[in-house]
Scaffold this active site. Structure first.
Site, PDB file in Angstrom:
ATOM      1  N   ALA A   1      -4.211   7.851  -4.200  1.00 26.08           N
ATOM      2  CA  ALA A   1      -2.885   7.325  -4.541  1.00 26.08           C
ATOM      3  C   ALA A   1      -3.086   5.857  -4.913  1.00 26.08           C
ATOM      4  CB  ALA A   1      -1.946   7.474  -3.357  1.00 26.08           C
TER       5      ALA A   1
ATOM      6  N   GLY B   1       0.817  -1.205   0.000  1.00 21.81           N
ATOM      7  CA  GLY B   1       0.000   0.000   0.000  1.00 21.81           C
ATOM      8  C   GLY B   1       0.847   1.250   0.000  1.00 21.81           C
ATOM      9  N   ASN B   2       0.212   2.385   0.265  1.00 20.85           N
ATOM     10  CA  ASN B   2       0.948   3.652   0.340  1.00 20.85           C
ATOM     11  C   ASN B   2       0.408   4.452   1.528  1.00 20.85           C
ATOM     12  OD1 ASN B   2      -1.238   5.554  -0.599  1.00 20.85           O
ATOM     13  ND2 ASN B   2      -1.168   4.114  -2.319  1.00 20.85           N
ATOM     14  N   ARG B   3       0.998   5.606   1.775  1.00 21.56           N
ATOM     15  CA  ARG B   3       0.715   6.361   2.998  1.00 21.56           C
ATOM     16  C   ARG B   3      -0.363   7.429   2.839  1.00 21.56           C
ATOM     17  NH1 ARG B   3       4.406   9.262   4.989  1.00 21.56           N
ATOM     18  NH2 ARG B   3       5.838   9.349   3.239  1.00 21.56           N
ATOM     19  N   SER B   4      -1.152   7.347   1.778  1.00 19.72           N
ATOM     20  CA  SER B   4      -2.202   8.363   1.622  1.00 19.72           C
ATOM     21  C   SER B   4      -3.265   8.195   2.707  1.00 19.72           C
ATOM     22  CB  SER B   4      -2.856   8.235   0.245  1.00 19.72           C
ATOM     23  OG  SER B   4      -3.989   9.076   0.190  1.00 19.72           O
TER      24      SER B   4
END
Ligand code: PMT
Length: 396
Positions: A268, A201-204
């Site tokens: 994101a 995943g990502n940090r959005s």
């Protein structure tokens, strides 16, 4: 703006302090009109210190300057928080037996109320009727929230959170230049499952996307927010659909986009996903010292939306880049808007401490020719409003 905050006599009056503080910090001149009952719950010195102005209570003070109407006449906005069942009934009846009642009647400014009372009182037919009357007069009602009340009970009737009251109150002052427009916003970050317990995943957090959705609601638009793993609470003023992975986001966007006048892709999105998802937790005892993941490319949702865009539809993409050099950053943005086929591209720098999850943002908005149409820096809410200015300019 000159904002009058009416504080009436309920236990939630102490929370009015944070509403006043929020309005002052937003740069407004705040004048508190408190009822006698309110001052049994919260002290005048506190209200005066926080509002930075004298607190008015008495109908018979300042008679020479006709204060009972002067405060209301000067107001650009009246916010009543908390609004008790009694004060709501008085407002609905148009009573003017105290300074707050006089102030409201003497004013032509928009009125926002944030009710707070026990559930039985909120649901009583008399209160329901009074709220209907106020709404029919154009009064904005914020909340109440559902949750723990003063005693052991909980339910609808709790004062909405002060930040939310401030936001809703200031939204009333926004230009209504998106009335009749349907806006679809994606927010948050997609997650690609590896097994039942792990994902890529990502940090959005979803803050920037939610700020856009909020700003669009405030300007009169009908808003659908598609949230991927949001870390933020969404308000009831917009339709919200929750998704997890990129394929889920792609499907939701494809379904909702044909109805939208504007599509904003602030989410994101993972460019790749694991080729296969393990049925059971991947165990290091079986995988050993190295684990190689095979990834396959996800569809480019934004590019797909650009290809299937409806007549007159405006598509806004984002670009999240770590490039530090401004010219190189702009070059990446210019290449991206061509590749993605969007009408506007919001270029923001991201990194360990920038962009993702932060309260503020700095953006450059490019058009299809790669020209800079707008630059903004500030809270994500401020940036959201400026981005919508650029969208509105395109409609014009
Ligand atoms: O949510 P916050 O914590 O507030 O953080 C905000 C933000 C930094 C996430 C936001 O401002 C932002 O930059 N969003 C876009 C992130 C992104 O995916 O950028 P990108 O440069 O990788 O993608 C470019 C555009 O294509 C984006 O509009 C993206 O939504 C879209 N995209 C990307 C890949 C893909 N497979 N499909 C897409 O549609």
């Amino acid at each position: 703006m000159n904002i009058v905050v009416g504080v009436t006599g309920g236990i939630a009056a102490y929370k009015a302090v944070n509403v006043i503080r929020g309005l002052v910090l937003a740069g407004h001149d705040v004048h508190v009109v408190a009822t006698d009952a309110a001052l049994r719950f919260v002290g005048k010195p506190t209200l005066e210190a926080i509002s930075r102005n004298i607190v008015h209570t008495d109908l018979y003070e300042g008679v020479a300057e006709v204060r009972h109407v002067a405060i209301g006449q000067a107001a650009d906005l009246i916010v009543i928080a908390p609004a008790t069942a009694n004060s709501i009934a008085k407002l609905a009846a148009g009573l003017a037996d105290d300074l707050l009642g006089n102030t409201v009647l003497a004013s032509r400014a928009p009125v926002v109320i944030a009710p707070a009372m026990h559930t039985e009182m909120w649901q009583h037919p008399a209160t329901v009727h009074n709220i209907d009357v106020l709404r029919s007069r154009g009064v904005t009602v914020v909340g109440p929230a559902v949750g723990q009340l003063t005693g052991a009970d909980s339910g609808p009737g709790r004062l909405e959170e002060p930040d939310e009251i401030v936001r809703a109150a200031l939204a009333v002052l926004e230009p209504k230049d998106l009335v009749g427009r349907r806006i679809l916003v994606s927010a948050g970050g997609t997650r690609e499952a590896l097994d039942p317990v792990r994902y890529l995943g990502n940090r959005s957090s979803g803050k920037q996307g939610l700020a856009l959705a909020r700003a669009a609601v405030a300007r009169g638009a009908e808003v659908t927010l598609i949230g991927a793993n949001l870390e933020v609470q969404t308000p009831a003023s917009m339709r919200v659909l929750h998704v997890g992975s990129t394929l889920e986001l792609a499907a939701a966007m494809r379904d909702a986009a044909p109805e939208a006048d504007v599509v904003i892709m602030a989410a994101a999105v993972a460019d790749y996903r694991p080729e296969s998802v393990a049925e059971a937790k991947i165990k290091k005892e079986t995988t050993g010292d190295r684990l190689t993941l095979e990834l396959v490319k996800n569809p480019d949702i934004l590019a797909g939306l650009g290809e299937s865009r409806g007549p007159g539809q405006i598509i806004v993409g984002f670009a999240a880049e770590t490039e530090q050099d401004r010219d190189a950053l702009l070059a990446l943005g210019r290449a991206k808007i061509v590749r993605k086929g969007s009408d506007l591209l919001v270029l923001n720098r991201v990194g360990w401490t920038e962009g993702f999850g932060t309260e503020g943002n700095t953006v450059v908005v490019l058009d299809r020719l790669g020209d800079i149409v707008m630059e903004a820096s500030g809270s994500k809410q401020t940036v959201a409003d400026r981005i919508l200015d650029a969208v509105v300019a395109r409609f014009a």
